[in-house]
Design an enzyme around this catalytic site. Structure first.
Site, mmCIF file in Angstrom:
data_model
loop_
_atom_site.group_PDB
_atom_site.id
_atom_site.type_symbol
_atom_site.label_atom_id
_atom_site.label_comp_id
_atom_site.label_asym_id
_atom_site.label_seq_id
_atom_site.Cartn_x
_atom_site.Cartn_y
_atom_site.Cartn_z
ATOM 1 N N HIS A 150 -36.283 36.318 -21.535
ATOM 2 C CA HIS A 150 -36.834 37.170 -20.627
ATOM 3 C C HIS A 150 -38.432 36.628 -20.266
ATOM 4 O O HIS A 150 -38.917 36.817 -19.306
ATOM 5 C CB HIS A 150 -36.874 38.658 -20.877
ATOM 6 C CG HIS A 150 -35.517 39.167 -20.683
ATOM 7 N ND1 HIS A 150 -34.518 39.361 -21.693
ATOM 8 C CD2 HIS A 150 -35.031 39.667 -19.710
ATOM 9 C CE1 HIS A 150 -33.527 39.795 -21.164
ATOM 10 N NE2 HIS A 150 -33.818 39.891 -19.759
ATOM 11 N N CYS B 197 -26.562 38.005 -10.461
ATOM 12 C CA CYS B 197 -28.366 38.195 -10.253
ATOM 13 C C CYS B 197 -28.765 37.400 -11.494
ATOM 14 O O CYS B 197 -29.860 37.516 -11.968
ATOM 15 C CB CYS B 197 -28.539 39.524 -10.483
ATOM 16 S SG CYS B 197 -27.924 40.324 -11.762
ATOM 17 N N ASP C 71 -26.796 36.851 -19.718
ATOM 18 C CA ASP C 71 -25.781 37.138 -20.834
ATOM 19 C C ASP C 71 -24.619 36.825 -20.827
ATOM 20 O O ASP C 71 -23.841 36.629 -21.996
ATOM 21 C CB ASP C 71 -26.023 38.746 -21.003
ATOM 22 C CG ASP C 71 -27.364 39.582 -21.548
ATOM 23 O OD1 ASP C 71 -27.772 38.804 -22.444
ATOM 24 O OD2 ASP C 71 -28.042 40.135 -20.689
ATOM 25 N N ARG D 49 -35.446 44.834 -12.395
ATOM 26 C CA ARG D 49 -35.474 44.997 -13.955
ATOM 27 C C ARG D 49 -36.187 46.314 -14.279
ATOM 28 O O ARG D 49 -37.675 46.033 -14.657
ATOM 29 C CB ARG D 49 -36.019 43.760 -14.606
ATOM 30 C CG ARG D 49 -34.925 42.674 -14.731
ATOM 31 C CD ARG D 49 -35.072 41.583 -15.440
ATOM 32 N NE ARG D 49 -34.054 40.497 -15.543
ATOM 33 C CZ ARG D 49 -33.962 39.531 -14.886
ATOM 34 N NH1 ARG D 49 -34.855 39.211 -13.747
ATOM 35 N NH2 ARG D 49 -32.899 38.528 -15.085
ATOM 36 N N GLU E 290 -21.427 41.286 -17.713
ATOM 37 C CA GLU E 290 -22.345 40.290 -18.446
ATOM 38 C C GLU E 290 -21.658 40.135 -20.077
ATOM 39 O O GLU E 290 -22.077 39.178 -20.712
ATOM 40 C CB GLU E 290 -23.713 41.122 -18.922
ATOM 41 C CG GLU E 290 -24.242 41.617 -17.693
ATOM 42 C CD GLU E 290 -25.480 42.128 -18.033
ATOM 43 O OE1 GLU E 290 -26.833 41.182 -18.217
ATOM 44 O OE2 GLU E 290 -25.902 43.301 -18.339
HETATM 45 C C1 PEP Z 1 -28.355 38.599 -17.111
HETATM 46 O O1 PEP Z 1 -28.078 38.961 -18.031
HETATM 47 O O2 PEP Z 1 -27.938 37.601 -16.210
HETATM 48 C C2 PEP Z 1 -29.282 39.299 -16.170
HETATM 49 C C3 PEP Z 1 -29.446 39.282 -14.816
HETATM 50 O O3 PEP Z 1 -29.799 40.204 -16.890
HETATM 51 P P1 PEP Z 1 -31.026 39.974 -17.945
HETATM 52 O O4 PEP Z 1 -31.570 38.655 -17.636
HETATM 53 O O5 PEP Z 1 -32.013 41.034 -17.507
HETATM 54 O O6 PEP Z 1 -30.284 40.444 -19.207
HETATM 55 MG MG MG Z 2 -28.377 40.874 -18.834
#
Ligand code: PEP
Ligand code: MG
Length: 582
Positions: free
Chosen positions: A198, A508, A461, A305, A437
């Protein structure tokens, strides 16, 4: 001159001055002071103790807030620790000992606090009473908090940056990136991290050229020394020679020109040469980002997010959330906004949330929301109420089975009923989507599709959970391959399940904004790509330059491949043939 190589996280070239982020484990300075300075030092101590107490109170409130309706997470011990620490901070005897030691030794207050607490904790350790022995750790902890306040923690250092720097750190948390003075951080390099952690995602969305996963390279960087960051190539050049500097100055000028050319595509559709139209949307982390999306031609927001609202010191009240969501929706002027309900936990922990042994497999995302229904409903009501300002979609993160989805939808119905009861308006139709995910969601995608208006594949994920690779761990980053046959097949399976039920298949995860994956994803049938806004022009350029038919042939061949290496070379050859490379 020396070149370090790491993971490319956010593109861009920057030449600048290195600033080393102070580490948590700092050395405690020790020096003598003049006796007439003693009163001043005592006052510094009192102020720091007050500051530490305020921090502790905030932590305590947060931990209560996030545990209140989840009996399995109520932790009396934690409350007792806060209590004990606060008592110690205000203990007249502790204050007296500090003052007495200072007036007998005349050394700086940081050192005095360290010494007094060290002696105190040693005494406690020697006690025959187990309870008192346990208190030794508390004393050290409280002292560390006071010393941090006295020295100014790195949090304050990063917020207060007042000159342009290239920030070099061992590891920065997402909350620290949110808190740093982003106008002054021109580039960032870090020992830890990977492309999809992140911290990386935030850096990309703030457009800060960054190289992560440098392992132990940071120690080679001299504070104040000149360095070049080549974010796209994942390179950090220390003490560059004149020739290298010149070549990068040229690259900076070239990149500016190319950026201007690509943004001219802003108002053109993302349509292949044979008429397949897809949608390109933006991922955002903070509401202010929405104002800038038009510049890149985003057709909406595919992922907001929302947890970053909570990580940015906000307490996340319904009115605060309503304000943030409405601001984004208004800024988008009728384009759809997909708000993902909070994905807290994992690497996004709030002060006061308990640390877990396996946070990525633990109390995270939808699990967190479902076990805190009051908090969840507060968010859902805020989203519902914001829907009067424009089209909103709600998306649930990390769904692993139909029960979770049904429970989330039932709570959404309750939130609707509560709004109605209070006479609060909201749109009649709000689409709800499921993030795909985890492998279990892929395998049950047909079932989940029955109760979803759209899917959005979270590849960050999905790769992590499919290949068992911690997305934040640079040591195993080499395994995090979205081109792995297992991942490709999962993506295909998800898209097919969505299409079989007539719903949209979006993505995404970071893969959606990877130029090298565009043709493949298009060929797999993806309808919607959501990414860091700055990536949209390049992805659109690729889509507008190729045919759907040829990308389908590429996807078919990739699906039949047996290893990620084969897929990668296949893609490379395809791009060379169809696009003169990328
Ligand atoms: C992902 O897991 O691809 C996603 C978009 O969510 P995050 O990156 O916030 O876990
Ligand atoms: Mg994710």
């Amino acid at each position: 001159m020396k070149t370090l190589s790491g993971i490319s996280v956010a593109p861009g070239f920057v030449i600048g001055k290195a600033f080393l982020c102070p580490e948590d484990e700092r050395e405690i300075p020790r020096y003598s002071i003049a006796p007439e300075k003693a009163a001043e030092e005592i006052q510094r101590f009192i102020t720091a103790a007050e500051e530490a107490a305020a921090e502790l109170r905030a932590l305590e409130t947060n931990s209560r807030y996030f545990q209140r309706s989840s009996p399995r997470n109520i932790n009396k011990e934690q409350a007792a620790i806060f209590e004990a620490h606060l008592l110690m901070l205000e203990d007249p005897d502790f204050h007296y000992q500090i003052k007495a030691r200072l007036e007998s030794k005349y050394e700086n207050i940081e050192w005095i606090v360290f010494e007094v607490s060290r002696d105190l904790s040693r005494k406690l350790m020697e006690s025959s009473d187990a309870y008192l022995r346990e208190r030794a750790a508390d004393v050290v902890d409280v002292a560390r908090r006071i010393i941090d306040c006295l020295l100014g923690t790195r949090r304050f250092t990063l917020t207060g940056l007042d000159e342009d720097v290239i920030l070099a750190a061992r590891n920065l948390l997402p909350s620290e990136v949110l808190g740093m003075n982003k106008d002054r951080v021109k580039a960032l390099v870090m020992d830890a991290g990977s492309r999809t952690c992140h911290t990386a995602i935030l850096l990309r969305s703030f457009g800060i050229p960054s190289v992560l996963g440098l392992s132990n390279a940071i120690r080679e960087i001299t504070p104040g020394g000149r360095i070049i960051v080549d974010g796209g190539a994942g390179l950090v050049i220390l003490d560059p020679d004149a020739e290298t500097l010149k070549s990068y100055e040229k690259k900076i000028a070239g990149a500016e020109k190319a950026g201007r050319a690509l943004s001219a595509l802003r108002n053109f559709p993302a349509e292949t040469t044979d008429g397949r139209l897809v949608s390109l949307k933006a991922n955002i982390g903070v509401s202010e980002e929405a104002a800038d999306l038009d510049r890149y031609g985003a057709e909406g927001i595919g992922l907001f997010r929302s947890e970053f609202l909570f990580l940015q010191n906000s307490r996340g009240s319904e009115e605060e959330q309503l304000e943030a969501y409405s601001a984004v929706i208004k800024a988008m002027k009728g384009k759809p906004v997909t708000i993902r309900t909070v994905d807290l936990g994992g690497d996004k922990v709030l002060p006061g949330m308990q640390m877990e042994e396996n946070p990525l497999l633990g109390w995270r995302a939808i699990r967190f929301s479902l076990s805190l229904p009051d908090l969840f409903k507060t968010q859902l009501r805020a989203i519902l109420r914001s829907s009067v300002y424009g089209p909103v979609r709600i998306m649930f993160p990390m769904i692993s089975g139909i029960e979770e989805l049904e429970e989330a939808l039932a709570i959404l119905d309750e939130a609707r009923a509560e709004c109605r009861k209070k006479g609060q308006a909201f749109a009649d139709t709000i689409e709800t989507g499921t993030m795909i995910e985890v492998p279990a969601a892929v395998m049950t995608a047909g079932i989940l599709a029955e109760k979803s208006d759209f899917f959005s594949i979270g590849t960050n994920d999905l790769v992590q959970y499919t290949l068992a690779v911690d997305r934040g761990n640079e040591k195993v980053n080499y395994l995090a391959k979205p081109t792995h046959p297992a991942v490709l097949r999962f993506i295909k399976q998800t898209i097919d399940a969505a299409h079989a039920k007539g719903i949209t298949a979006a993505m995404c995860g970071e893969l959606a904004g990877e130029p090298s994956a565009t043709a493949l994803l298009l060929g797999l049938g993806l309808d919607e790509f959501s990414m860091t806004a700055a990536s949209i022009p390049q992805i659109k350029h690729i889509i507008r330059s190729i045919s759907f038919e040829s990308s389908r042939a590429l996807a078919e061949e990739a699906l039949a491949s047996t290893s990620y290496r084969t897929v990668e070379s296949l893609v490379q050859r395809w791009y060379a043939e169809h696009l003169d490379g990328i």
